[in-house]
Every structure is written in C-alpha cells, then in structure tokens.
Design a protein around this motif. Structure first.
Motif, PDB file in Angstrom:
ATOM      1  N   ALA A  22       0.628  -1.024  -0.173  1.00  0.00           N
ATOM      2  CA  ALA A  22       0.034  -0.059  -0.652  1.00  0.00           C
ATOM      3  C   ALA A  22       0.788   1.041  -0.189  1.00  0.00           C
ATOM      4  O   ALA A  22       2.275   0.987   0.834  1.00  0.00           O
ATOM      5  CB  ALA A  22      -0.690   0.129   1.555  1.00  0.00           C
ATOM      6  N   LEU A  23       0.498   1.969  -0.560  1.00  0.00           N
ATOM      7  CA  LEU A  23       1.282   3.703  -0.776  1.00  0.00           C
ATOM      8  C   LEU A  23       1.351   4.396   0.083  1.00  0.00           C
ATOM      9  O   LEU A  23      -0.091   4.682   0.625  1.00  0.00           O
ATOM     10  CB  LEU A  23       1.040   3.679  -2.071  1.00  0.00           C
ATOM     11  N   ASP A  24       1.907   5.644   0.956  1.00  0.00           N
ATOM     12  CA  ASP A  24       1.418   6.295   2.030  1.00  0.00           C
ATOM     13  C   ASP A  24       2.104   7.236   1.529  1.00  0.00           C
ATOM     14  O   ASP A  24       3.271   8.077   1.274  1.00  0.00           O
ATOM     15  CB  ASP A  24       2.012   5.594   3.210  1.00  0.00           C
ATOM     16  N   PHE A  25       1.394   8.567   0.725  1.00  0.00           N
ATOM     17  CA  PHE A  25       1.909   9.505   0.217  1.00  0.00           C
ATOM     18  C   PHE A  25       1.644  10.498   1.693  1.00  0.00           C
ATOM     19  O   PHE A  25       1.373  10.468   2.637  1.00  0.00           O
ATOM     20  CB  PHE A  25       0.854  10.919  -0.801  1.00  0.00           C
ATOM     21  N   ASP A  26       2.176  12.004   1.360  1.00  0.00           N
ATOM     22  CA  ASP A  26       2.042  12.916   2.778  1.00  0.00           C
ATOM     23  C   ASP A  26       1.100  13.288   2.603  1.00  0.00           C
ATOM     24  O   ASP A  26       0.047  13.193   1.686  1.00  0.00           O
ATOM     25  CB  ASP A  26       3.268  14.004   1.866  1.00  0.00           C
ATOM     26  N   SER A  27       0.641  13.261   4.101  1.00  0.00           N
ATOM     27  CA  SER A  27      -0.070  13.016   4.191  1.00  0.00           C
ATOM     28  C   SER A  27      -0.638  14.173   5.041  1.00  0.00           C
ATOM     29  O   SER A  27      -1.311  15.457   6.011  1.00  0.00           O
ATOM     30  CB  SER A  27      -0.466  12.267   5.923  1.00  0.00           C
ATOM     31  N   SER A  28       0.403  15.911   4.704  1.00  0.00           N
ATOM     32  CA  SER A  28       0.130  16.985   5.249  1.00  0.00           C
ATOM     33  C   SER A  28      -0.986  17.472   4.572  1.00  0.00           C
ATOM     34  O   SER A  28      -1.120  17.543   3.697  1.00  0.00           O
ATOM     35  CB  SER A  28       1.105  17.673   5.164  1.00  0.00           C
ATOM     36  N   GLU A  29      -1.860  18.306   5.751  1.00  0.00           N
ATOM     37  CA  GLU A  29      -2.843  19.033   4.977  1.00  0.00           C
ATOM     38  C   GLU A  29      -2.563  21.001   5.689  1.00  0.00           C
ATOM     39  O   GLU A  29      -2.431  21.004   6.380  1.00  0.00           O
ATOM     40  CB  GLU A  29      -4.447  18.912   5.583  1.00  0.00           C
ATOM     41  N   ILE A  30      -3.842  21.401   4.821  1.00  0.00           N
ATOM     42  CA  ILE A  30      -3.950  22.903   5.746  1.00  0.00           C
ATOM     43  C   ILE A  30      -4.821  23.318   5.828  1.00  0.00           C
ATOM     44  O   ILE A  30      -6.125  22.208   5.844  1.00  0.00           O
ATOM     45  CB  ILE A  30      -3.769  23.506   3.973  1.00  0.00           C
ATOM     46  N   SER A  31      -4.901  23.847   6.922  1.00  0.00           N
ATOM     47  CA  SER A  31      -6.055  23.917   8.248  1.00  0.00           C
ATOM     48  C   SER A  31      -6.086  25.746   8.262  1.00  0.00           C
ATOM     49  O   SER A  31      -4.457  26.096   8.515  1.00  0.00           O
ATOM     50  CB  SER A  31      -5.886  23.255   9.369  1.00  0.00           C
ATOM     51  N   PHE A  32      -7.010  25.948   7.974  1.00  0.00           N
ATOM     52  CA  PHE A  32      -7.050  27.480   8.267  1.00  0.00           C
ATOM     53  C   PHE A  32      -8.085  27.999   9.666  1.00  0.00           C
ATOM     54  O   PHE A  32      -9.228  27.657   9.779  1.00  0.00           O
ATOM     55  CB  PHE A  32      -8.489  27.912   6.762  1.00  0.00           C
ATOM     56  N   MET A  33      -7.187  29.103   9.673  1.00  0.00           N
ATOM     57  CA  MET A  33      -8.159  29.336  10.987  1.00  0.00           C
ATOM     58  C   MET A  33      -9.104  30.752  11.295  1.00  0.00           C
ATOM     59  O   MET A  33      -7.941  32.351  10.494  1.00  0.00           O
ATOM     60  CB  MET A  33      -6.557  30.346  12.200  1.00  0.00           C
ATOM     61  N   LEU A  34     -10.078  31.149  10.908  1.00  0.00           N
ATOM     62  CA  LEU A  34     -10.623  32.029  10.815  1.00  0.00           C
ATOM     63  C   LEU A  34     -10.635  32.354  11.848  1.00  0.00           C
ATOM     64  O   LEU A  34     -11.555  32.353  13.515  1.00  0.00           O
ATOM     65  CB  LEU A  34     -11.568  31.738  10.629  1.00  0.00           C
ATOM     66  N   ASP A  35     -11.993  33.996  12.182  1.00  0.00           N
ATOM     67  CA  ASP A  35     -12.206  34.827  13.419  1.00  0.00           C
ATOM     68  C   ASP A  35     -14.145  34.724  13.200  1.00  0.00           C
ATOM     69  O   ASP A  35     -14.188  33.010  12.510  1.00  0.00           O
ATOM     70  CB  ASP A  35     -12.270  36.628  13.181  1.00  0.00           C
ATOM     71  N   GLU A  36     -14.913  34.922  14.435  1.00  0.00           N
ATOM     72  CA  GLU A  36     -15.884  35.527  14.089  1.00  0.00           C
ATOM     73  C   GLU A  36     -16.624  35.702  12.995  1.00  0.00           C
ATOM     74  O   GLU A  36     -17.798  35.119  12.732  1.00  0.00           O
ATOM     75  CB  GLU A  36     -16.673  36.144  15.682  1.00  0.00           C
ATOM     76  N   ASN A  37     -16.027  35.985  11.866  1.00  0.00           N
ATOM     77  CA  ASN A  37     -16.424  36.998  11.028  1.00  0.00           C
ATOM     78  C   ASN A  37     -16.206  36.066   9.725  1.00  0.00           C
ATOM     79  O   ASN A  37     -16.525  36.126   9.073  1.00  0.00           O
ATOM     80  CB  ASN A  37     -16.157  38.270  10.763  1.00  0.00           C
ATOM     81  N   LYS A  38     -15.634  34.573  10.168  1.00  0.00           N
ATOM     82  CA  LYS A  38     -14.683  34.183   8.969  1.00  0.00           C
ATOM     83  C   LYS A  38     -13.666  34.309   7.804  1.00  0.00           C
ATOM     84  O   LYS A  38     -13.416  34.231   7.394  1.00  0.00           O
ATOM     85  CB  LYS A  38     -15.908  33.791   8.376  1.00  0.00           C
ATOM     86  N   ASN A  39     -13.167  35.677   8.653  1.00  0.00           N
ATOM     87  CA  ASN A  39     -12.180  35.772   7.861  1.00  0.00           C
ATOM     88  C   ASN A  39     -10.736  35.114   8.293  1.00  0.00           C
ATOM     89  O   ASN A  39     -10.670  34.679   9.939  1.00  0.00           O
ATOM     90  CB  ASN A  39     -12.082  37.750   8.051  1.00  0.00           C
ATOM     91  N   ILE A  40      -9.612  35.283   7.484  1.00  0.00           N
ATOM     92  CA  ILE A  40      -8.913  34.548   7.851  1.00  0.00           C
ATOM     93  C   ILE A  40      -7.481  35.075   9.058  1.00  0.00           C
ATOM     94  O   ILE A  40      -7.587  36.217   9.003  1.00  0.00           O
ATOM     95  CB  ILE A  40      -8.067  34.094   6.182  1.00  0.00           C
ATOM     96  N   VAL A  41      -7.080  34.137   9.920  1.00  0.00           N
ATOM     97  CA  VAL A  41      -6.394  34.927  10.888  1.00  0.00           C
ATOM     98  C   VAL A  41      -4.707  34.092  10.475  1.00  0.00           C
ATOM     99  O   VAL A  41      -3.670  34.884  10.697  1.00  0.00           O
ATOM    100  CB  VAL A  41      -7.061  34.346  12.227  1.00  0.00           C
ATOM    101  N   ASP A  42      -4.918  32.687  10.471  1.00  0.00           N
ATOM    102  CA  ASP A  42      -3.513  31.962  10.179  1.00  0.00           C
ATOM    103  C   ASP A  42      -3.826  30.696   9.723  1.00  0.00           C
ATOM    104  O   ASP A  42      -5.399  30.585   9.173  1.00  0.00           O
ATOM    105  CB  ASP A  42      -3.379  31.838  11.979  1.00  0.00           C
ATOM    106  N   VAL A  43      -2.870  30.703   9.758  1.00  0.00           N
ATOM    107  CA  VAL A  43      -2.504  28.862   8.491  1.00  0.00           C
ATOM    108  C   VAL A  43      -1.697  27.714   9.384  1.00  0.00           C
ATOM    109  O   VAL A  43      -1.068  28.132   9.939  1.00  0.00           O
ATOM    110  CB  VAL A  43      -2.278  29.743   7.196  1.00  0.00           C
ATOM    111  N   GLU A  44      -2.456  26.574   8.755  1.00  0.00           N
ATOM    112  CA  GLU A  44      -1.559  25.648  10.019  1.00  0.00           C
ATOM    113  C   GLU A  44      -1.509  24.121   9.244  1.00  0.00           C
ATOM    114  O   GLU A  44      -1.968  24.273   7.950  1.00  0.00           O
ATOM    115  CB  GLU A  44      -2.263  25.169  11.691  1.00  0.00           C
ATOM    116  N   VAL A  45      -0.462  23.845   9.845  1.00  0.00           N
ATOM    117  CA  VAL A  45      -0.050  22.399   8.199  1.00  0.00           C
ATOM    118  C   VAL A  45      -0.241  21.148   9.874  1.00  0.00           C
ATOM    119  O   VAL A  45       0.464  20.861  10.220  1.00  0.00           O
ATOM    120  CB  VAL A  45       1.210  22.573   7.809  1.00  0.00           C
TER     121      VAL A  45
END
Length: 439
Positions: free
Chosen positions: A134-157
């Motif tokens: 079985a192939l295991d590719f890189d599992s890194s995913e981008i996650s977006f941190m939003l404020d209460e108004n759904k504006n982008i605050v930060d990004v995490e991997v």
C-alpha cells in the motif's frame, strides 16, 4: 484474534429509493466541505440528528463484525443490523494527546484500555498494508484559522496522528471486507477502483525525480505497488517530501466507481468498496440499500440488468461529481490562501518549487500555500528552460523541482485566486543534490 466492530449509521433505513431525499442525494452524490461551511448531501437534520451517532442515545446501525488475526488478515466477516449507544464523543486531538503524548484528557479515563487495544490492532493492520505494498503519500494538510466573522487569521499544517491512522485503518479494512464479501456473493455491486498507473507516465515521473538528484533503485515493474512504495519510503525523510510526493501522486490514475471490480492499486487490494460514510456519500447509501435487500437480488424475477444499468449510471455520475467537489474545495482553499498572503505582503516566505512550466514556476510554501513565479521575477538573472528535465538554468544557478526558494509577494489576484511571487534566492544545484542523496 481480534474482533473489530465497526458500526455505521443505518441511513438506508430512513432514506428509501425514489423518495425526495433519495433523489436529492442522488443529484448531490457527496457532501461538500468548505473552510467555513458544509453543503450536506442530505438535510443537516438527518446528518446531525437521527443519523448521527451522538453519545448516550440509541441509534440504528449497520454493524460490520470483523475477526482479524495477529497478522492483520480477515478471518471472518459478518454484517448485522444493530442498535448502538455511543458512550462518548471523542476528538482526534484528545485521542492523539492520550496515545501520542501519554497525557490522559479529562473524561477519557474509562476508555484507555479500549483505545490502547485499538492502537495495537491498527498497528497490525498498518504492517499488513505495508507488506502488501500500500502507498502512503505525504499526509500534510492545510488548515485555516478563522475569526468570528470568518476572516482568515492564520494557517497551520496538520499531519496524520495515531487517532486518524486508527480510523483510516479500520475504515479501509471494513471496506476491503465488504468488497470481498460481495464478490463471494456473486451479486451486482459497486466497487471503488484505482487501476494500475500508465507505465510510460509513471516512468516519466520517476525519471524526472532521478534527473533532479534523488537516488533510488530503478523502477522496472511499476505494475507492482511495492516498487513505488519503496521509492516513496526512500524519499519520505526529505524536507521537501511533500512536493515530491505530490509529483508521484499526480502520475497515478484517478480512482472511480464502477459495477466492475478492477482492484485498488494504491491500497494494494484485489477489491475495494466504500460503505462507511452513507451520510455524506451517495454510493455508500446505495450499498447500504443493497445490503438491506439482498433477497431481492437473489429473486429470479428481479430484473438485474435494469439494476446494473442504474448502478452504472450513478457510478459514472458520482465519479464526476467527486471531481467537481474536489475542485470546489481546492478553489475555496486558494481563495483563503490569497486573503492570507494579502495581509502579509511585506513578509518573506520559505518555499519549494513544486513544478516548472515553460513560462513560470509553481511554488509551495512550508505552510502549503501555492503560488507562481514568472521567470522574469527571479532575481538571479536570465534563465533558460529545459523541457526534457523541467529545470531552469543560467550561468551559475540551476533551479529544479524541489529547490528551496525564498519568496516575496508581488501581487494577489483574488478574482482568479492566484498569488504571484518574486523569487529572491534560488538554491544552488550542488546544495540541492547533496540534500537528496540517501544516507
């Protein structure tokens, strides 16, 4: 041996063929998950209500009872209708805290033994999958941190933890057992196929990776997933692995649904199906409906050809809609990437070259934010493009896929969801090659 009980909400009990909710699901085929919202395949009162396995309430379920030996092989597979009462709603984060960090979150004390046993079985299944190829590719995913108004605050991997791996392994072995079970029944069914990659396309990708400085054994038989597995494992320790992993993944064929079984190359399985998410995938709901009506399929008066025609049509439709959903999620992510970078125009970003076209480089930052750099926006002088090797070179510098570069923002085009960068300091080819040679 181990007895694994995977219980899935009995969505087919409530959603019947020909009903308005069935027709809605058939049209949508999948739930769409965007950063700040979800477009449910079924009405959210079903998804989050009576068909959600909430804690401390009785729920109808379809339970798969799987006996697994100590080498990870399925010894027995049974399907039963059940009523389950979940005892706790857990989160990946807290289970990882317990299993990976040896810290016990409050309220998890009664479940430590079960979670450790699940981890033990998951490790056994992982080892069997590895031996199968079985192939295991890189599992890194981008996650977006939003404020209460759904504006982008930060990004995490984020990367896959032990908890996510447990669920992945248990879902895969359930779907594997389901496919094998139905093959033995000899009935018309729905399979999830991932066919052997086109040899020339995969060979071209492998030769490209070797030409830019990575060393591994020649890939003679790409029909065998063990060959690609070894290449991926030999590169997995590299800092730029997420770029090279994506390059290999793009050389694979796309998975698709069909009433014909053609195996699953990426999972190294002879047959694979999907029955574990009937709330969010229409064909999983269809499979539950088939399981609820097996007697109908055995009835000699049943028009099997008519059923197969219907299943073939919705398999094709679901495969197309899956691509559409993936594209929508990708484009939504790009929009948030643009908004994130637009607030940081004075910053510099470390990134890697993920592809080189005849006009520009595609770059990806360490936080998985994607953009492009035109050749004229590289500060080391005029570069010539080599179509054979897909690299850039001038009198003293060579830029290749996987090269590390430092970026500065040029322009953020929100309408077209594109980030344009200047490349400030491309890596030297000698430095790149030295970092790639396997010790």
């Amino acid at each position: 041996n181990y007895l694994l009980n995977v219980s899935i909400a009995a969505v087919a009990y409530y959603i019947k063929p020909g009903s308005p909710l069935w027709e809605r699901a058939e049209q949508n085929t999948t739930s769409l998950y965007l950063i700040d919202s979800v477009s449910h395949m079924l009405h959210y009162k079903i998804s989050n209500g009576i068909c959600s396995l909430n804690p401390n309430v009785d729920r109808l379920a379809k339970s798969f009872l799987i006996e697994i030996d100590k080498t990870g092989n399925i010894i027995d597979f049974q399907i039963v209708d059940s009523v389950i009462n979940s005892k706790k709603k857990m989160s990946y984060e807290k289970v990882n805290q317990l299993l990976d960090q040896d810290e016990i979150p409050k309220g998890y004390e009664p479940f430590i033994k079960d979670l450790l046993l699940m981890q033990e079985l998951s490790t056994i299944i992982s080892e069997r999958r590895r031996k199968n190829g079985a192939l295991d590719f890189d599992s890194s995913e981008i996650s977006f941190m939003l404020d209460e108004n759904k504006n982008i605050v930060d990004v995490e991997v984020t990367k896959q933890g032990t908890a996510q791996k447990i669920i992945e392994n248990f879902m895969i072995i359930t779907n594997e057992g389901m496919a094998d079970y139905m093959l033995k029944q000899g009935l018309t069914f729905v399979y999830r196929n991932h066919e052997i990659p086109f040899h020339e396309k995969l060979k071209e990708t492998i030769n490209l990776i070797k030409s830019i400085g990575y060393r591994f054994e020649a890939a003679k038989n790409t029909d065998d997933p063990h060959v690609i597995q070894k290449i991926i494992q030999s590169l997995s320790s590299k800092e730029e692995f997420f770029v090279i992993s994506s390059l290999i993944l793009r050389s694979m064929q796309k998975a698709y649904y069909s009433t014909e079984n053609h195996g699953h190359y990426g999972l190294a399985l002879n047959a694979y199906s999907q029955t574990t998410s009937p709330i969010r995938r229409f064909l999983d709901l269809v499979i539950q409906t088939i399981l609820d009506n097996l007697d109908y399929f055995y009835d000699e008066n049943t028009n099997i050809d008519e059923i197969k025609d219907y299943l073939s049509r919705i398999c094709e439709h679901a495969s197309i809609m899956e691509r559409c959903a993936d594209k929508a999620e990708y484009e939504a992510n790009k929009l948030y990437m643009v908004d994130y970078i637009a607030k940081r125009k004075d910053e510099e970003f470390d990134a890697y070259v993920s592809d080189i076209t005849p006009r520009y480089m595609i770059v990806k930052t360490q936080k998985l934010i994607e953009g492009i750099v035109y050749f004229d926006d590289i500060d080391d002088g005029n570069f010539e493009y080599s179509p054979e090797n897909k690299w850039l070179s001038n009198h003293e510098t060579r830029i290749i896929i996987g090269s590390k570069v430092k970026l500065r923002v040029k322009e953020c085009d929100r309408e077209h969801r594109i980030i344009y960068f200047y490349a400030l300091s491309p890596s030297r080819i000698q430095e790149s090659i030295l970092s790639r040679v396997k010790n």
